[in-house]
Design an enzyme around this catalytic site. Sequence first.
Site, PDB file in Angstrom:
ATOM      1  N   LYS A 189       8.881   4.683 -15.871  1.00  0.00           N
ATOM      2  CA  LYS A 189       9.623   3.420 -15.881  1.00  0.00           C
ATOM      3  C   LYS A 189       8.684   2.308 -15.422  1.00  0.00           C
ATOM      4  O   LYS A 189       8.391   2.169 -14.239  1.00  0.00           O
ATOM      5  CB  LYS A 189      10.835   3.474 -14.948  1.00  0.00           C
ATOM      6  CG  LYS A 189      11.803   2.328 -15.245  1.00  0.00           C
ATOM      7  CD  LYS A 189      12.684   1.956 -14.083  1.00  0.00           C
ATOM      8  CE  LYS A 189      12.014   1.093 -13.057  1.00  0.00           C
ATOM      9  NZ  LYS A 189      11.453  -0.188 -13.551  1.00  0.00           N
ATOM     10  N   GLY A 242       3.976   0.600  -6.203  1.00  0.00           N
ATOM     11  CA  GLY A 242       4.718  -0.646  -6.006  1.00  0.00           C
ATOM     12  C   GLY A 242       4.692  -1.061  -4.552  1.00  0.00           C
ATOM     13  O   GLY A 242       3.786  -0.702  -3.798  1.00  0.00           O
ATOM     14  N   GLU A 264       1.940   4.945  -3.957  1.00  0.00           N
ATOM     15  CA  GLU A 264       0.762   4.054  -4.007  1.00  0.00           C
ATOM     16  C   GLU A 264       1.295   2.654  -3.727  1.00  0.00           C
ATOM     17  O   GLU A 264       1.868   2.011  -4.610  1.00  0.00           O
ATOM     18  CB  GLU A 264       0.102   4.105  -5.393  1.00  0.00           C
ATOM     19  CG  GLU A 264      -0.487   5.448  -5.773  1.00  0.00           C
ATOM     20  CD  GLU A 264      -1.839   5.732  -5.119  1.00  0.00           C
ATOM     21  OE1 GLU A 264      -2.260   4.937  -4.258  1.00  0.00           O
ATOM     22  OE2 GLU A 264      -2.442   6.752  -5.465  1.00  0.00           O
ATOM     23  N   CYS A 298      -3.507  -4.575  -5.428  1.00  0.00           N
ATOM     24  CA  CYS A 298      -3.166  -3.874  -4.187  1.00  0.00           C
ATOM     25  C   CYS A 298      -4.357  -3.825  -3.243  1.00  0.00           C
ATOM     26  O   CYS A 298      -4.186  -3.814  -2.034  1.00  0.00           O
ATOM     27  CB  CYS A 298      -2.641  -2.488  -4.492  1.00  0.00           C
ATOM     28  SG  CYS A 298      -3.753  -1.515  -5.516  1.00  0.00           S
ATOM     29  N   GLU A 394       1.602  -8.653   3.282  1.00  0.00           N
ATOM     30  CA  GLU A 394       0.960  -8.738   1.971  1.00  0.00           C
ATOM     31  C   GLU A 394       1.432 -10.005   1.258  1.00  0.00           C
ATOM     32  O   GLU A 394       2.638 -10.228   1.115  1.00  0.00           O
ATOM     33  CB  GLU A 394       1.308  -7.499   1.130  1.00  0.00           C
ATOM     34  CG  GLU A 394       0.466  -7.394  -0.126  1.00  0.00           C
ATOM     35  CD  GLU A 394       0.808  -6.163  -0.972  1.00  0.00           C
ATOM     36  OE1 GLU A 394       1.988  -5.809  -1.080  1.00  0.00           O
ATOM     37  OE2 GLU A 394      -0.132  -5.574  -1.545  1.00  0.00           O
TER      38      GLU A 394
END
Length: 502
Positions: A189, A242, A264, A298, A394
Amino acid sequence: MSDRKQKLQDAMAALGLGSHPQCLINGILTEGTGADVQLVDPFTEEVLLTYPDAGEALATKACEAAQNAQVGWAKGISAAARGQVMQNIVGIVLANVEPLATIEAIVAGKPIRDCRIEVAKVAEMFAYYAGWADKLHGEVIPVPSGHLNYTQREPLGVVFQITPWNAPIFTAGWQIAPAIATGNGVVIKPSELTPITTVALVKLAESVGLPDGLVNVLCGLGPTSGQAAIAHAAVRKVVFVGSPETGKRVAVAAAKALKPAVLELGGKSANIVFDDANLEHACLGAQAAIFSGAGQSCVAGSRLLVHKSVHAELVDMLSKGMNNIKLGDPLDDATEIGPISNARQFAHVSDMVALAKNEGASILTRSDTQDQGYFVPPTILTGLSNGTKAAQQEIFGPVVTAIPFEDESDAIELANATDFGLAGAVWTADVGRAHRMADAVRAGTFWINSYKAIHVSSPFGGSLSSGFGRSSGTDALMEYTSAKSVWLDSAPKPRIAFGYVS
Ligand code: NAD
């Protein structure tokens, strides 16, 4: 129809797709049944397309299709034949770089030159794991009883992969290639905001021999389609790429069904510059670390830790350099930074810059503005301590916090004072110090006088809020298989002595 919409339609047609995103179930493009999802062009802010969320019923169909196809893929053909199909995928991906890159540039807002590289990397991923398909074997273990004991690596069955919007086709290839090389079926997905290139990739693969149904794509939303697939009995492992917030939800849902997960997640990586470093190189590295991809990476080097004696000089170099970066239309070959990929992320980055200001940051940014699109110019925050929210959370945009440090131990302390553990780097001319830093900084990937070098052959992953498990390299082969231990007794009589064995 606008020129960009037309370009998108042309690229989709060239790849055999319909006029809007559809799921790919059992080799058939299939309309979702859920609520409408909109795709918005981040450069023009116009609605590009609307499509229905896959929904629970399609999630079930996708899992069933993968379960059926997986048996033949794992047992019905040789491992070498699996590798050959994967080699075919390499060729078809390389033959379609342009339409794939065009879709990615329009929908994700990523500069087309970066998109072309990412598509080529997808081909590299299939080539790498094609080579592994018939080379993954077990071991013979010298157990003390004298039995012949050997292991074999078995596929898990069906794996469910969830991917984000920042590098859609790259992430799809990164996870699909090792999963199918090791004999698994896949349901994937992609982000609801960038589903098209994942569907296109699998459709291209099917055109060169990937069995229908082995890889199924659910276009749509996480809480509906995603959660339904996690819960499906056929799914044996969940691989999530994500944010940490969603990662927790995914891991909890997987754990409730006693399924393992690979996560991750995000990062707040320290890019550390010592006073003995080649500052010109360090500056180029720092720019690439945080500004490429508009910081939506990331591993972005979002905390720039600089020795106090060169802090002002490096910040000055970086701020001069950022004025020369070409911002603009992702479809323009010359563009180096495009817009932020979507409205939600644009709001988040803007909020974080406002927060940094409230926390006392001095903000260095470009004076020129774009007249449309979700653009955030390259931005440097100074005057913040490492403990502030802007230095800890972040941002996932082209915004770097530059923080001075005193000495080596201070640099290590600052680098590790974060909830994340994804990546890091050091710039220094001292070889011994470089290795001490590599050893001391908590990170799944660490660069010395470099940044952002990654390759499918090398493991990738993080710890703490950056997640757990590893992708890439031989580590991914382990994530997508489990070991079976087989015991054979070659003694003249069975050695399991109960009453009736004399
Ligand atoms: P996100 O967490 O919002 O979404 C990721 C995926 O999860 C999407 O496909 C989304 O539809 C799905 N999802 C959302 N809610 C869900 C739910 N309740 N159940 C199941 N699935 C759900 O992340 P994003 O905004 O798309 O991506 C940005 C984040 O991804 C950043 O934090 C970034 O650091 C991270 N990221 C990590 C890596 C890595 O390898 N470590 C790589 C790329 C991006």
